[in-house]
Design an enzyme around this catalytic site. Structure first.
Site, short mmCIF file in Angstrom:
data_model
loop_
_atom_site.label_atom_id
_atom_site.label_comp_id
_atom_site.label_asym_id
_atom_site.label_seq_id
_atom_site.Cartn_x
_atom_site.Cartn_y
_atom_site.Cartn_z
CG ASP A 21 -2.01 1.15 1.31
OD1 ASP A 21 -2.07 1.81 -0.18
OD2 ASP A 21 -2.59 0.97 2.12
N GLY A 22 0.11 2.29 -0.76
CA GLY A 22 1.31 3.98 -0.15
C GLY A 22 1.34 4.43 -1.81
CG ASN A 23 1.98 1.24 -5.41
OD1 ASN A 23 2.54 1.23 -4.39
ND2 ASN A 23 1.39 1.23 -6.38
N GLY A 24 -0.50 5.74 -4.46
CA GLY A 24 -0.51 6.71 -4.90
C GLY A 24 0.25 7.92 -3.78
CG HIS A 38 -0.97 2.43 -8.57
ND1 HIS A 38 -1.10 1.63 -8.02
CD2 HIS A 38 -1.95 2.56 -9.69
CE1 HIS A 38 -1.56 2.59 -7.70
NE2 HIS A 38 -2.39 2.86 -8.56
CB SER A 66 -8.62 -5.61 -3.16
OG SER A 66 -9.26 -3.95 -3.36
CB THR A 67 -13.64 -7.52 -4.23
OG1 THR A 67 -12.98 -7.11 -3.27
CG2 THR A 67 -13.25 -8.98 -4.71
CG ASN A 69 -7.89 -2.04 -5.20
OD1 ASN A 69 -7.31 -3.00 -4.76
ND2 ASN A 69 -7.86 -0.59 -4.40
NE ARG A 72 -7.73 2.02 -5.15
CZ ARG A 72 -6.84 1.93 -4.88
NH1 ARG A 72 -5.29 2.60 -5.81
NH2 ARG A 72 -6.26 1.53 -3.89
C1 IPE Z 1 -5.60 -2.46 0.07
O1 IPE Z 1 -5.24 -1.29 -0.05
C2 IPE Z 1 -5.93 -3.20 -1.32
C3 IPE Z 1 -4.02 -3.94 -2.19
C4 IPE Z 1 -3.65 -3.39 -1.45
C5 IPE Z 1 -3.89 -4.20 -2.78
P1 IPE Z 1 -5.98 -0.02 -0.72
O2 IPE Z 1 -5.71 0.98 -0.83
O3 IPE Z 1 -7.33 -0.21 -1.29
O4 IPE Z 1 -7.35 0.07 1.12
P2 IPE Z 1 -8.22 0.86 1.45
O5 IPE Z 1 -9.60 1.35 1.05
O6 IPE Z 1 -6.95 2.30 1.93
O7 IPE Z 1 -8.34 0.46 3.12
C1 IPE Z 2 -1.62 0.19 -3.36
O1 IPE Z 2 -1.50 1.79 -3.37
C2 IPE Z 2 -2.06 0.01 -4.63
C3 IPE Z 2 -2.59 -0.73 -4.89
C4 IPE Z 2 -4.29 -0.51 -4.20
C5 IPE Z 2 -3.90 -1.59 -6.13
P1 IPE Z 2 -2.78 2.51 -3.13
O2 IPE Z 2 -2.84 2.77 -4.63
O3 IPE Z 2 -3.30 2.02 -2.46
O4 IPE Z 2 -1.89 3.85 -2.26
P2 IPE Z 2 -2.37 5.02 -1.93
O5 IPE Z 2 -3.82 4.19 -0.83
O6 IPE Z 2 -3.77 6.00 -2.43
O7 IPE Z 2 -1.50 5.73 -1.15
MG MG Z 3 -3.89 2.47 -0.54
#
Ligand code: IPE
Ligand code: IPE
Ligand code: MG
Length: 246
Positions: A21-24, A38, A66-67, A69, A72
């Site tokens: 988690d945390g790419n964004g 990503h 995830s389901t 996701n 998005r």
């Molecule tokens: C969980 O991350 C899913 C994956 C890492 C693939 P999210 O970023 O989607 O989770 P939430 O929505 O913050 O709980």
């Molecule tokens: C994890 O990073 C990747 C996926 C859930 C696909 P995020 O895209 O959730 O990144 P944040 O949480 O918005 O920083």
């Molecule tokens: Mg996330």
């Protein structure tokens, strides 16, 4: 100091799973669009896979999509699916060189056809590899997995294939997507979020949980070592007393 020296290779988690988690946020921090986050996340995926294989971890499971996701923006979903297809094409050689077998869990039929095809090809090409099983959780939701399992089991009860009395932990395990995987020993989540987000709810019943503030694209070998060292300092009692397991 190289943390690798502190790792006891006789006490590794057999099954490590990671909520990447945390790419964004990583992208936003440096003024980039989310897609760049990503893209950089895939570099951490590669180093993590190679490091785990080298260490001797037998099962690595990565939460990639995830389901939830699917909710998005369409463009972000497309970016993620393209990255998946490209990474599978690009990294087949990495998997072969490291003797890694690919596996996938989730509602895979929901993925675009190109992704399904690429997944099938890489799974087929790596099926005889034995060093590590890499499982990608794609279009994965633990509740959905449990619903599927309950439906399947109910159907077998209805058709007299199994009796209600015989339903136990192992019957349930056999009906989950993870039927061929052992329970999770260590679950890592990056980016400072302290939640499970519908990942492997049944399978983490006795997993050790490790949370780090590091954002996924910044997660490198040393971060993985730190997580494993933390795991190795813990006493896994499984309900017993400390004296009983000494
Ligand atoms: C969980 O991350 C899913 C994956 C890492 C693939 P999210 O970023 O989607 O989770 P939430 O929505 O913050 O709980
Ligand atoms: C994890 O990073 C990747 C996926 C859930 C696909 P995020 O895209 O959730 O990144 P944040 O949480 O918005 O920083
Ligand atoms: Mg996330």
């Amino acid at each position: 100091m190289d943390l690798l020296k502190k790792i006891d290779t006789t006490n590794l988690p057999k099954h490590l799973s990671i909520i990447m988690d945390g790419n964004g946020r990583w992208a936003k921090k440096q003024g980039f669009i989310r897609a760049i986050g990503h893209e950089n996340g895939t570099k951490s995926v590669k180093t993590t896979i190679e490091t785990c294989a080298k260490l001797g971890i037998e099962f690595l499971t990565l939460y990639a999509f995830s389901t939830e996701n699917w909710n998005r923006p369409k463009l972000e979903i497309e970016t993620l699916m393209k990255l998946l297809v490209n990474s599978l094409k690009k990294e087949l050689k990495t998997l072969q060189d490291n003797n890694i077998k690919l596996n996938a869990i989730g509602n895979l039929e929901q993925l675009p056809k190109t992704a399904q095809k690429e997944l099938q090809d890489v799974i087929e090409a790596t099926k005889k590899n034995t060093r590590m099983t890499l499982t990608l959780a794609l279009s994965y939701g633990s509740r959905e997995e449990i619903v599927f399992a309950i439906k399947n089991i109910s159907d077998k009860v209805k058709n007299n294939i199994i009796s209600i009395d015989s339903i136990d932990d192992s019957i349930i395990n056999e009906h989950l997507y993870t039927r061929n995987l052992p329970d999770v020993d260590l679950l890592i989540r990056t980016s400072g979020e302290h939640r499970i987000s519908n990942f492997l709810l049944w399978q983490i019943a006795y997993a050790e949980l490790y949370f780090t503030d590091v954002l996924w694209p910044d997660f490198k070998e040393q971060d993985l070592y730190e997580a494993i060292i933390s795991y190795q300092k813990r006493e896994r009692r499984f309900g017993k007393t400390s004296e009983q397991i000494k």
